[in-house]
Design a protein around this motif. Structure first.
Motif, PDB file in Angstrom:
ATOM      1  N   ILE A 225       0.838  -1.196   0.000  1.00 49.78           N
ATOM      2  CA  ILE A 225       0.000   0.000   0.000  1.00 49.78           C
ATOM      3  C   ILE A 225       0.874   1.247   0.000  1.00 49.78           C
ATOM      4  O   ILE A 225       0.631   2.206  -0.746  1.00 49.78           O
ATOM      5  CB  ILE A 225      -0.926  -0.009   1.234  1.00 49.78           C
ATOM      6  CG1 ILE A 225      -1.809  -1.264   1.232  1.00 49.78           C
ATOM      7  CG2 ILE A 225      -1.790   1.236   1.259  1.00 49.78           C
ATOM      8  CD1 ILE A 225      -2.587  -1.464   2.526  1.00 49.78           C
ATOM      9  N   ALA A 226       1.915   1.240   0.838  1.00 48.26           N
ATOM     10  CA  ALA A 226       2.784   2.406   0.927  1.00 48.26           C
ATOM     11  C   ALA A 226       3.582   2.615  -0.355  1.00 48.26           C
ATOM     12  O   ALA A 226       3.789   3.748  -0.786  1.00 48.26           O
ATOM     13  CB  ALA A 226       3.737   2.257   2.114  1.00 48.26           C
ATOM     14  N   THR A 227       4.031   1.517  -0.987  1.00 52.11           N
ATOM     15  CA  THR A 227       4.820   1.667  -2.214  1.00 52.11           C
ATOM     16  C   THR A 227       3.989   2.257  -3.348  1.00 52.11           C
ATOM     17  O   THR A 227       4.533   2.809  -4.304  1.00 52.11           O
ATOM     18  CB  THR A 227       5.403   0.320  -2.677  1.00 52.11           C
ATOM     19  OG1 THR A 227       4.352  -0.610  -2.922  1.00 52.11           O
ATOM     20  CG2 THR A 227       6.345  -0.262  -1.638  1.00 52.11           C
ATOM     21  N   MET A 228       2.649   2.160  -3.251  1.00 49.91           N
ATOM     22  CA  MET A 228       1.772   2.690  -4.280  1.00 49.91           C
ATOM     23  C   MET A 228       1.148   4.022  -3.855  1.00 49.91           C
ATOM     24  O   MET A 228       0.120   4.440  -4.375  1.00 49.91           O
ATOM     25  CB  MET A 228       0.680   1.663  -4.603  1.00 49.91           C
ATOM     26  CG  MET A 228       1.248   0.316  -5.058  1.00 49.91           C
ATOM     27  SD  MET A 228      -0.007  -0.942  -5.383  1.00 49.91           S
ATOM     28  CE  MET A 228      -0.620  -0.387  -6.961  1.00 49.91           C
ATOM     29  N   GLY A 229       1.801   4.702  -2.906  1.00 47.59           N
ATOM     30  CA  GLY A 229       1.244   5.931  -2.354  1.00 47.59           C
ATOM     31  C   GLY A 229       1.009   7.029  -3.371  1.00 47.59           C
ATOM     32  O   GLY A 229       0.163   7.910  -3.156  1.00 47.59           O
ATOM     33  N   GLU A 230       1.721   7.002  -4.471  1.00 49.85           N
ATOM     34  CA  GLU A 230       1.580   8.033  -5.502  1.00 49.85           C
ATOM     35  C   GLU A 230       0.294   7.862  -6.311  1.00 49.85           C
ATOM     36  O   GLU A 230      -0.083   8.746  -7.082  1.00 49.85           O
ATOM     37  CB  GLU A 230       2.797   7.961  -6.430  1.00 49.85           C
ATOM     38  CG  GLU A 230       3.009   9.176  -7.309  1.00 49.85           C
ATOM     39  CD  GLU A 230       4.345   9.115  -8.034  1.00 49.85           C
ATOM     40  OE1 GLU A 230       4.361   9.306  -9.263  1.00 49.85           O
ATOM     41  OE2 GLU A 230       5.371   8.868  -7.365  1.00 49.85           O
ATOM     42  N   GLU A 231      -0.409   6.728  -6.125  1.00 49.70           N
ATOM     43  CA  GLU A 231      -1.594   6.432  -6.933  1.00 49.70           C
ATOM     44  C   GLU A 231      -2.874   6.400  -6.114  1.00 49.70           C
ATOM     45  O   GLU A 231      -3.919   5.981  -6.605  1.00 49.70           O
ATOM     46  CB  GLU A 231      -1.392   5.095  -7.654  1.00 49.70           C
ATOM     47  CG  GLU A 231      -0.226   5.125  -8.636  1.00 49.70           C
ATOM     48  CD  GLU A 231       0.270   3.743  -8.998  1.00 49.70           C
ATOM     49  OE1 GLU A 231      -0.137   3.227 -10.052  1.00 49.70           O
ATOM     50  OE2 GLU A 231       1.063   3.184  -8.233  1.00 49.70           O
ATOM     51  N   VAL A 232      -2.813   6.831  -4.840  1.00 53.17           N
ATOM     52  CA  VAL A 232      -3.969   6.787  -3.947  1.00 53.17           C
ATOM     53  C   VAL A 232      -4.538   8.189  -3.767  1.00 53.17           C
ATOM     54  O   VAL A 232      -3.801   9.141  -3.525  1.00 53.17           O
ATOM     55  CB  VAL A 232      -3.571   6.205  -2.568  1.00 53.17           C
ATOM     56  CG1 VAL A 232      -4.758   6.221  -1.616  1.00 53.17           C
ATOM     57  CG2 VAL A 232      -3.028   4.790  -2.734  1.00 53.17           C
ATOM     58  N   HIS A 233      -5.868   8.301  -3.874  1.00 51.56           N
ATOM     59  CA  HIS A 233      -6.538   9.574  -3.594  1.00 51.56           C
ATOM     60  C   HIS A 233      -6.409   9.919  -2.109  1.00 51.56           C
ATOM     61  O   HIS A 233      -6.510   9.050  -1.242  1.00 51.56           O
ATOM     62  CB  HIS A 233      -8.030   9.480  -3.947  1.00 51.56           C
ATOM     63  CG  HIS A 233      -8.312   9.326  -5.403  1.00 51.56           C
ATOM     64  ND1 HIS A 233      -8.019  10.306  -6.331  1.00 51.56           N
ATOM     65  CD2 HIS A 233      -8.864   8.296  -6.113  1.00 51.56           C
ATOM     66  CE1 HIS A 233      -8.382   9.891  -7.534  1.00 51.56           C
ATOM     67  NE2 HIS A 233      -8.892   8.682  -7.430  1.00 51.56           N
ATOM     68  N   ASN A 234      -6.229  11.205  -1.810  1.00 54.81           N
ATOM     69  CA  ASN A 234      -6.152  11.685  -0.433  1.00 54.81           C
ATOM     70  C   ASN A 234      -5.239  10.801   0.411  1.00 54.81           C
ATOM     71  O   ASN A 234      -5.663  10.205   1.413  1.00 54.81           O
ATOM     72  CB  ASN A 234      -7.559  11.723   0.191  1.00 54.81           C
ATOM     73  CG  ASN A 234      -7.588  12.474   1.512  1.00 54.81           C
ATOM     74  OD1 ASN A 234      -6.628  13.132   1.891  1.00 54.81           O
ATOM     75  ND2 ASN A 234      -8.700  12.345   2.224  1.00 54.81           N
ATOM     76  N   PRO A 235      -3.964  10.665   0.028  1.00 56.85           N
ATOM     77  CA  PRO A 235      -3.083   9.680   0.662  1.00 56.85           C
ATOM     78  C   PRO A 235      -2.844   9.919   2.146  1.00 56.85           C
ATOM     79  O   PRO A 235      -2.642   8.954   2.893  1.00 56.85           O
ATOM     80  CB  PRO A 235      -1.777   9.825  -0.135  1.00 56.85           C
ATOM     81  CG  PRO A 235      -1.834  11.178  -0.743  1.00 56.85           C
ATOM     82  CD  PRO A 235      -3.283  11.433  -1.027  1.00 56.85           C
ATOM     83  N   ARG A 236      -2.870  11.162   2.615  1.00 55.99           N
ATOM     84  CA  ARG A 236      -2.631  11.417   4.043  1.00 55.99           C
ATOM     85  C   ARG A 236      -3.674  10.734   4.922  1.00 55.99           C
ATOM     86  O   ARG A 236      -3.373  10.330   6.051  1.00 55.99           O
ATOM     87  CB  ARG A 236      -2.621  12.929   4.321  1.00 55.99           C
ATOM     88  CG  ARG A 236      -1.436  13.674   3.738  1.00 55.99           C
ATOM     89  CD  ARG A 236      -1.468  15.149   4.155  1.00 55.99           C
ATOM     90  NE  ARG A 236      -1.304  15.286   5.595  1.00 55.99           N
ATOM     91  CZ  ARG A 236      -0.128  15.443   6.196  1.00 55.99           C
ATOM     92  NH1 ARG A 236       0.975  15.470   5.486  1.00 55.99           N
ATOM     93  NH2 ARG A 236      -0.065  15.582   7.502  1.00 55.99           N
ATOM     94  N   ARG A 237      -4.864  10.609   4.405  1.00 61.16           N
ATOM     95  CA  ARG A 237      -5.932   9.952   5.168  1.00 61.16           C
ATOM     96  C   ARG A 237      -6.096   8.491   4.764  1.00 61.16           C
ATOM     97  O   ARG A 237      -6.258   7.613   5.620  1.00 61.16           O
ATOM     98  CB  ARG A 237      -7.247  10.693   4.933  1.00 61.16           C
ATOM     99  CG  ARG A 237      -8.462  10.094   5.626  1.00 61.16           C
ATOM    100  CD  ARG A 237      -9.669  10.994   5.446  1.00 61.16           C
ATOM    101  NE  ARG A 237     -10.854  10.457   6.088  1.00 61.16           N
ATOM    102  CZ  ARG A 237     -11.734   9.650   5.489  1.00 61.16           C
ATOM    103  NH1 ARG A 237     -11.538   9.290   4.220  1.00 61.16           N
ATOM    104  NH2 ARG A 237     -12.793   9.219   6.132  1.00 61.16           N
TER     105      ARG A 237
END
Length: 417
Positions: A205-217
């Protein structure tokens, strides 16, 4: 960081949770309990608790870091930003090398359940090629296929647990076997190190952080939810295996869940377990290929891998060159290597990866903190302790591979100078 094409944010929280579940459930349920039982007997239950707690500490570090650095690469990026280039490189190198071996092992696990005798390696290679093609077409396709695979696996596990208990009746005394501490604390800690292999999927999940909406939450929530669900599932499976076939039965079987079902009167459920195992291995393999591609992308952006890997497909918005190259390497490993030691070796690389994550999270300022520093200290100490208890062959192989990685980076730095 270098100015490079970025990936599109196309994943929601649910997608991230599903990717985490697909990464964790496939590896542990069907692969990790046998070596854990060999190390600790019934004490694998204690080892499971230790592994889950270490995973929780590491997950809080990953979640805290991912909220601040929502970029592809996970701990490779966090290590560089908080500790310096060498720390990030060691984390990235450990992830790529360890998870490449793990991906090959998952492909072989799939083939062991799905392929006719003698066709295991060709079928495993075909699985890698097929899933790499899915990843190539975009991260949303990866998430959709993972969702289907996770649902199939959860259904098959529910059937397996019902068949194991209903087919022969419970035998709670089997759970304790010779005693939880019969193999000593060293055996328990070794089982925890091996079982940690099963929990490490939330890193995807963390390695794909650039592809997640609203990543801080979304990323911290997805890591926590997927880890909690996985811990519950593993606890149920561990108790079921011990109650039905006991620690010796788990140790003697390469497919303990299938053995637990087959030992009862619900023999019709055995094919369901085989299908579930094959699909779980595919889900883990799919997430591994995606995570490896993103970490390679991040390392290429910083010149720790050839810049050729930093390309992002203009239409599908994926690191297509990195994924194709990694799929080729995984296929080559399947074709020539003996993968029986892959779990221990993968655990070595992943524990180094999380050691860097814990130290990096420890250095974050108060404004970026979500969890007490004590959790990062416990996580870092636990990572070192679990590495020390892994089988000697896994430790020696891991050290040798890291020495090679350090030598390669020193060579690249010398060439740049």
């Amino acid at each position: 960081m270098s100015h490079q094409p970025t990936l599109a944010r196309r994943l929601g929280t649910t997608d991230a949770v599903v990717i985490g579940l697909g990464s964790m459930i496939g590896a542990g349920v069907f692969a990790a309990f046998t070596p854990a039982a060999a190390a600790a007997g019934s004490g694998l239950l204690v080892g499971l608790v230790v592994a889950a707690f270490v995973a929780f500490c590491n997950a809080t570090s990953s979640a805290q870091l991912a909220a601040v650095y929502p970029a592809s690469g996970g701990t490779y990026v966090y290590g560089r930003e908080r500790l310096g280039p060498w720390s990030g490189y060691l984390a990235g190198w450990g992830f790529i090398v360890g998870k490449t071996a793990s991906a090959a092992a998952m492909a072989v696990t799939f083939a062991a359940y799905a392929a006719p005798s003698g066709w295991e390696r060709p079928v495993a290679i075909a699985a890698v090629i097929g899933l790499a093609a899915v990843n190539y077409r975009g991260v949303t396709r990866t998430a959709r296929l993972t969702r289907i695979l996770v649902v199939v696996v959860l259904i098959s596990l529910a059937v397996a647990v019902a068949a194991a208990w209903g087919g022969r009746g419970p035998a709670p005394l089997n759970i304790l076997g010779e005693g939880l501490l019969a193999h000593g604390w060293y055996g328990i800690m070794q089982s925890a190190g091996l079982l940690f292999f099963a929990f490490a999927g939330y890193a995807r999940i963390a390695t794909m952080g650039e592809e997640v909406h609203n990543p801080r939450r979304a990323i911290p929530r997805a890591i926590g939810i997927s880890l909690l669900i996985t811990i519950i599932i593993y606890a149920v499976i561990a108790v079921t295996l011990l109650a039905t076939i006991g620690p010796d039965g788990i140790t003697d079987s390469a497919t303990p869940l299938a053995s637990a079902v087959g030992s009862g009167t619900w023999a019709w459920a055995a094919p369901v377990v085989r299908v579930g195992a094959a699909v779980a291995a595919l889900g883990a393999l799919l997430a591994l290929v995606a995570g490896l591609g993103r970490t390679s992308l991040a390392m290429a952006r910083e010149q720790d891998l050839p810049n050729w890997f930093a390309a992002v497909h203009p239409r599908y918005q994926v690191p297509h060159r990195a994924e194709v190259a990694l799929a080729a390497v995984i296929c080559a490993v399947i074709a020539v290597a003996d993968l029986r030691g892959a779990i221990g070796f993968s655990s070595f690389g992943v524990l180094v990866y999380y050691l860097v994550a814990n130290i990096a999270a420890f250095t974050q300022p108060a404004a970026d903190r979500r969890y007490p520093k004590a959790l990062q200290v416990i996580g870092a100490v636990a990572c070192v302790s679990l590495v020390a208890t892994l089988p000697q062959s896994s430790i020696l192989t891991g050290v040798a591979v890291f020495v090679v990685g350090i030598g390669l980076r020193m060579l690249r730095l010398r060439q740049h100078r």
